[in-house]
Motif scaffolding. Structure first.
Motif, PDB file in Angstrom:
ATOM      1  N   LYS A  76       1.054  -1.670   2.073  1.00 44.78           N
ATOM      2  CA  LYS A  76       0.074  -0.740   2.694  1.00 44.78           C
ATOM      3  C   LYS A  76      -0.753   0.454   1.918  1.00 44.78           C
ATOM      4  N   THR A  77       0.119   0.975   1.183  1.00 42.23           N
ATOM      5  CA  THR A  77      -0.436   1.841   0.176  1.00 42.23           C
ATOM      6  C   THR A  77      -0.740   1.464  -1.203  1.00 42.23           C
ATOM      7  N   GLU A  79       1.715   2.031  -3.486  1.00 44.15           N
ATOM      8  CA  GLU A  79       2.555   2.494  -4.028  1.00 44.15           C
ATOM      9  C   GLU A  79       3.923   1.867  -4.499  1.00 44.15           C
ATOM     10  N   CYS A  87       1.020   3.276  -8.582  1.00 41.66           N
ATOM     11  CA  CYS A  87       0.205   3.127  -7.576  1.00 41.66           C
ATOM     12  C   CYS A  87      -0.709   2.163  -8.019  1.00 41.66           C
ATOM     13  N   THR A  90      -5.516  -0.272  -3.146  1.00 37.35           N
ATOM     14  CA  THR A  90      -5.576  -1.151  -2.119  1.00 37.35           C
ATOM     15  C   THR A  90      -7.028  -1.445  -1.741  1.00 37.35           C
TER      16      THR A  90
ATOM     17  N   ASP B 357       5.409   1.899   4.691  1.00 30.96           N
ATOM     18  CA  ASP B 357       5.706   3.088   4.186  1.00 30.96           C
ATOM     19  C   ASP B 357       6.183   4.271   5.223  1.00 30.96           C
TER      20      ASP B 357
END
Lengths: 113, 836
Positions: A76-77, A79, A87, A90, B357
């Motif tokens: 999703k991120t 990270e 990181c 995206t 997350d």
């Protein structure tokens, strides 16, 4: 609006739990993931640790485990999760009428200088 | 063609009211009118156009009508009297074919035109038809309106041409498809569901719940084909006879129901020049790009979202009516939930359960009751829920989700449901367990009460494992593990000893537990293990998935279908990934022997694919470096053509059998070590193991093949063969232990096969033979092989049985095109300046 999205084909090209790759001429290769939950995500195909190809990792939940050194990266991120720090970019993705679209600027804007 | 029917309303004073024309006599259109009438009954003169020749009915209840649980009359929402009493003109069976926005008039199929001051489009959605050959044959239906239901009922009534049960194929394993399948099955048809994705209802369910649903439907006699891609619909004399899948399977069918999805019906709006994307674009007041035209329901797109469920319609209709009666409120989008209307199957899903997350999954599984519950919490708020088998708390979770209430106070008990979480002091699970009476049964499998467990703990069992071994509580299915842990904590406080390490953070079971339970409970698929053994994550993790895949492969040779997505990259790609993402390729060279033909083929591959390096490995093989994943199948095809197969240098599997030249050439050689090495490699190649496995055969005690640092080593002596086990190089070098000495090659081969099988069946995943033997002791291994007279024979037979399914060159299959997508890019992006 439609012009800003890059159609990369039907959703059934990627089986759930798998990922496929999208090389970008003059830019960074992108990995597109299909989770077991049925969602799609796209990341630059390079782990923030040592640039391992994330597309080749095991996908569980919304996490991919890098095949080189087992870093867990959030789909999703981008990270790194747990104690690891880092990181990966995206790429905004949407699914519409059974096709996958990536945000064009995010795909071609990531060109090596 | 349906003849138009008219239910003209009572006469009304003309000219005093604004004229509201509604296109669509369905749930959304009528509900909107109801909402407007409730606010201001005198404001509009209403005319409703419907394509179906009947009054408005509850479309979502078509499933119970098909299943025979309700009749059409039961599901009518607005009777003819309702239209009459409210002065509404209903034009049923005469669909609107055009909108003239300039003149503010709609035109119906019969030519009738109707002027409007306000127009409401509520055309709903159309079923999506896959454009495969034969999709237009008679007997191919959708599941959208009462006519469809009637066609399905007729097919069920008629049966098969030979007089047997009628056969139905439902394409689409989503909500609608499964409801259709259920109804047809209750009507006596033999039903097959063909679903493209590997999981049923994948948009609403996760893999675990989808697996439970599939198992239950199969138990009820339906055939569920997941991963089934429809290629063609076959017919005879214009009527459907079968569905052919792309993999060639043919499914006989008297009726085919297409339930693969819906699309907003936007044709009219588009033709009238309104702004349309996926649906008709509306603002928060359901107003389209033309202020005089409103739209509501499944045909609209609001803030980027289109809805296919009924609940959002109600919210939209309220906002629409508020606006149309001069008190605008605004619609902010809906959170949706799904319930499957199949009697006896309780299934609920709401919100976002994709995790991620900051999101935490709380999973509870009760295998005995067939229950799977998963709630997703993010920033102390519930954001998603999937319930299977027990949906009593569905509405409570949905309420928490919609309100976005802070759930931190009840977080610990959230998964146990409303009754438990709202119980104040009981919200602490330990407190809840403390409140149980002494005779409350904790372990249902072994009938152990709370009192008995506490007694066992007081008598000195201070770990979960000790409790399990001393009173058997939680020793079988393990679903009470959490309760037993609570009792340990309550009784001993901080003195609880932690038990042996569990497989991973997803479970409290150890590797040994899992291996034993797979066999005992005959678990045959990963989702089944996760459910039956109460995994705390929805689909496991990168640690447990590969382990479970191996354990299943070992337990059910020839039956278990390898799960590629649970394989580490090297085993999925059948090559070794390198730091730059390219792969290295090692062809098998039996016993380390090569030939001019093999060497030429390898040299050709190195040149043809521009491999930057080729290197001799420690295991006496040649390793070709720098091959791109796209080129792997072609490289393998070239190597296959020269007679070489995969060297499995990438796998938790038999790697290499290293040999010295032995008695054939060496002046010290005592036996034919090369020959034996080749035989052993022919016997063992292709087998999957808990970890990599290396073998060597040395022709004399000088041990040039370094057999005493291998997992299995043979050292030839004049009188026979010394067999050594449990050695490895690596970070911590371990020399082998001598296992035994045998006189013949045949015996050496048997002991080798038996030892490998014992290791395969008993070691933990990712445990090499050295740490395994250190853990269990050499005596345990010797006992397993030699204490019963025929143990070696039986173990070796199991190994050879398993090998008949494994010795199938994976490279040849890939070279022939299997799993081609693993090697291909989706596409390549070439920005304009790179196009020459």
């Amino acid at each position: 609006m439609i012009g800003n999205w890059l159609d990369i084909g039907p959703v059934d090209q990627i089986a759930p739990g798998n990922a496929r790759t999208l090389p970008v001429r003059g830019g960074a290769e992108i990995a597109v993931f299909h989770t077991l939950d049925g969602n799609f995500y796209a990341l630059v195909n390079a782990c923030p640790h040592k640039q391992g190809p994330l597309s080749q990792g095991i996908v569980h939940g919304t996490v991919v485990t890098c095949p080189l050194h087992n870093w867990n990266i959030s789909l999703k991120t981008g990270e790194a999760l747990g104690d690891d720090k880092g990181c990966v970019p995206t790429i905004p993705l949407k699914v519409d009428a059974g096709r996958i679209y990536l945000l064009r600027e995010a795909v071609v804007g990531r060109r090596a200088a | 063609m349906n003849a138009p029917m008219s239910f003209e309303g009572a006469a009304r004073p003309a000219g005093t009211r604004e004229r509201l024309v509604v296109i669509g006599n369905g749930m959304a259109g009528c509900r909107a009118v109801e909402e407007i009438l409730a606010r201001d009954p005198a404001r509009y003169a209403v005319t409703i156009f419907g394509a179906e020749p009947r009054v408005n009915y509850n479309r979502i209840m078509l499933s119970p009508v098909l299943a025979g649980e309700k009749t059409f009359d039961d599901i009518v929402i607005n009777t003819a009297a309702w239209y009459q009493d409210n002065g509404i003109a209903l034009v049923a069976g005469d669909p609107v074919v055009a909108i003239d926005r300039e003149k503010q008039v709609v035109i119906a199929q019969s030519g009738r035109s109707e002027p409007y001051d306000r127009l409401l489009i509520a055309t709903g959605s159309d079923p999506f038809i896959i454009p495969v050959p034969g999709h237009d044959l008679a007997g191919v239906v959708t599941f959208r309106d009462l006519d469809d239901v009637e066609r399905m009922l007729a097919a069920a009534e008629k049966g098969a041409p030979d007089g047997g049960k009628g056969r139905a194929v439902v394409i689409g394993g989503g909500l609608l498809g499964l409801e259709a399948a259920h109804g047809l099955s209750l009507r006596g048809m033999q039903v097959t569901v063909v679903h493209l994705m590997p999981t049923l209802m994948e948009r609403q369910l996760d893999e675990a719940a989808g697996w439970l649903l599939k198992a239950e439907l199969e138990r009820r006699g339906q055939t569920i084909l997941t991963g089934g891609d429809t290629g063609e619909i076959l017919g005879e004399g214009g009527h459907v006879t079968a569905v052919r899948l792309k993999d060639g399977r043919e499914l006989p069918a008297d009726i085919v129901v297409m339930a693969v999805g819906i699309r907003p019906a936007t044709g009219l709006a588009k033709a009238a020049g309104l702004d349309v994307e996926r649906g008709i674009l509306v603002d928060d007041h359901m107003v389209t790009s033309d202020p005089a035209v409103l739209a509501v329901g499944e045909c609209v797109q609001h803030r980027g979202a289109c809805y296919g469920l009924v609940a959002p319609l109600w919210d939209m209709c309220r906002a629409l009516a508020d606006h149309a009666t001069g008190a605008p409120s605004g619609y902010a989008g809906s959170v949706t939930s799904t319930k499957l209307k199949v009697s006896g199957i309780d299934l609920f899903s709401a919100g976002d359960f994709s995790g991620g997350d900051g999101a935490e999954d709380i999973v509870m599984r009760d295998a005995a009751r067939g229950v799977y519950k998963r709630v997703v919490v993010k920033e102390n708020r519930l954001v998603g829920a999937v319930l299977y088998g027990d949906t009593a708390d569905g509405s409570w979770y949905f309420d928490l989700l919609k309100k976005g209430e802070d759930i931190s106070d009840i977080r610990e008990a959230l998964i146990f449901g409303q009754a438990f979480a709202s119980g104040g002091a009981l919200a602490d699970p330990n407190a809840a367990v403390a409140a149980l009476s002494d005779d409350a049964e904790i372990c249902g499998c072994n009938g152990v009460s709370k009192g008995a467990i506490v007694q066992t703990i007081r008598e000195g069992a201070c770990s979960l494992d000790a409790v399990r071994s001393q009173c058997k509580a939680s020793a079988s299915c393990g679903s009470c593990t959490g309760l037993v842990e609570s009792l340990l904590a309550l009784t001993l406080g901080d003195d609880v000893q932690s038990g042996p390490k569990s497989v991973c953070k997803c479970t409290s079971f150890t590797h040994d537990d899992v291996r034993r339970l797979i066999v005992e409970k005959e678990l045959r698929a990963i989702p089944q293990i996760l459910q039956e053994l109460h995994w705390t994550t929805p689909d496991g993790c990168a640690s447990c998935r590969p382990a479970l895949n191996y354990y299943l492969l070992c337990a059910w040779p020839g039956e278990y279908e390898d799960d590629q997505k649970s394989r580490f990259v090297n085993e999925r790609m059948h090559a070794n990934i390198q730091k730059d993402g390219t792969y290295s390729v090692v062809p098998r060279m039996w016993g380390g022997i090569t030939s001019p033909k093999d060497l030429r083929a390898i040299a050709d591959v190195v040149e043809k694919y521009d491999a930057p390096m080729v290197k001799v490995t420690g295991g006496q093989r040649l390793d070709i470096f720098g091959i791109r994943k796209e080129d792997l199948p072609a490289v393998w095809a070239d190597l296959n053509a020269a007679g070489m197969v995969s060297g499995h240098a990438y796998g938790k599997s038999l790697r290499t059998v290293k040999t010295c030249v032995g008695s054939e050439w060496c002046r010290f050689g005592t036996q034919d070590s090369t020959g034996l090495g080749v035989k052993i490699e022919r016997m063992t190649w292709g087998s999957w193991m808990p970890h990599k496995f290396k073998i060597a055969v040395s022709g004399c005690p000088r041990n040039c093949a370094e057999a005493t640092i291998k997992d299995f080593g043979v050292v030839c002596v004049d009188s026979g063969y010394e067999l050594h086990v449990g050695g490895n190089g690596g970070i911590k070098v371990r020399a082998t232990d001598l296992l035994c000495k045998v006189a013949t090659e045949a015996e050496a081969m048997d002991v080798c096969a038996a030892f490998i099988q014992l290791y395969r069946e008993q070691a933990h995943y990712l445990e090499r033979t050295a740490p395994w033997i250190e853990r269990v002791g050499l005596d345990h291994v010797k006992a397993g092989l030699f204490d019963t007279p025929d143990a070696v024979t039986r173990l070796a037979a199991r190994f050879r049985h398993s090998q008949q399914f494994m010795q199938d060159d994976p490279w040849a299959k890939r070279a022939a095109g299997e799993d081609a997508e693993l090697h291909q890019h989706l596409a390549e992006v070439r920005p304009l300046e790179f196009v020459s």
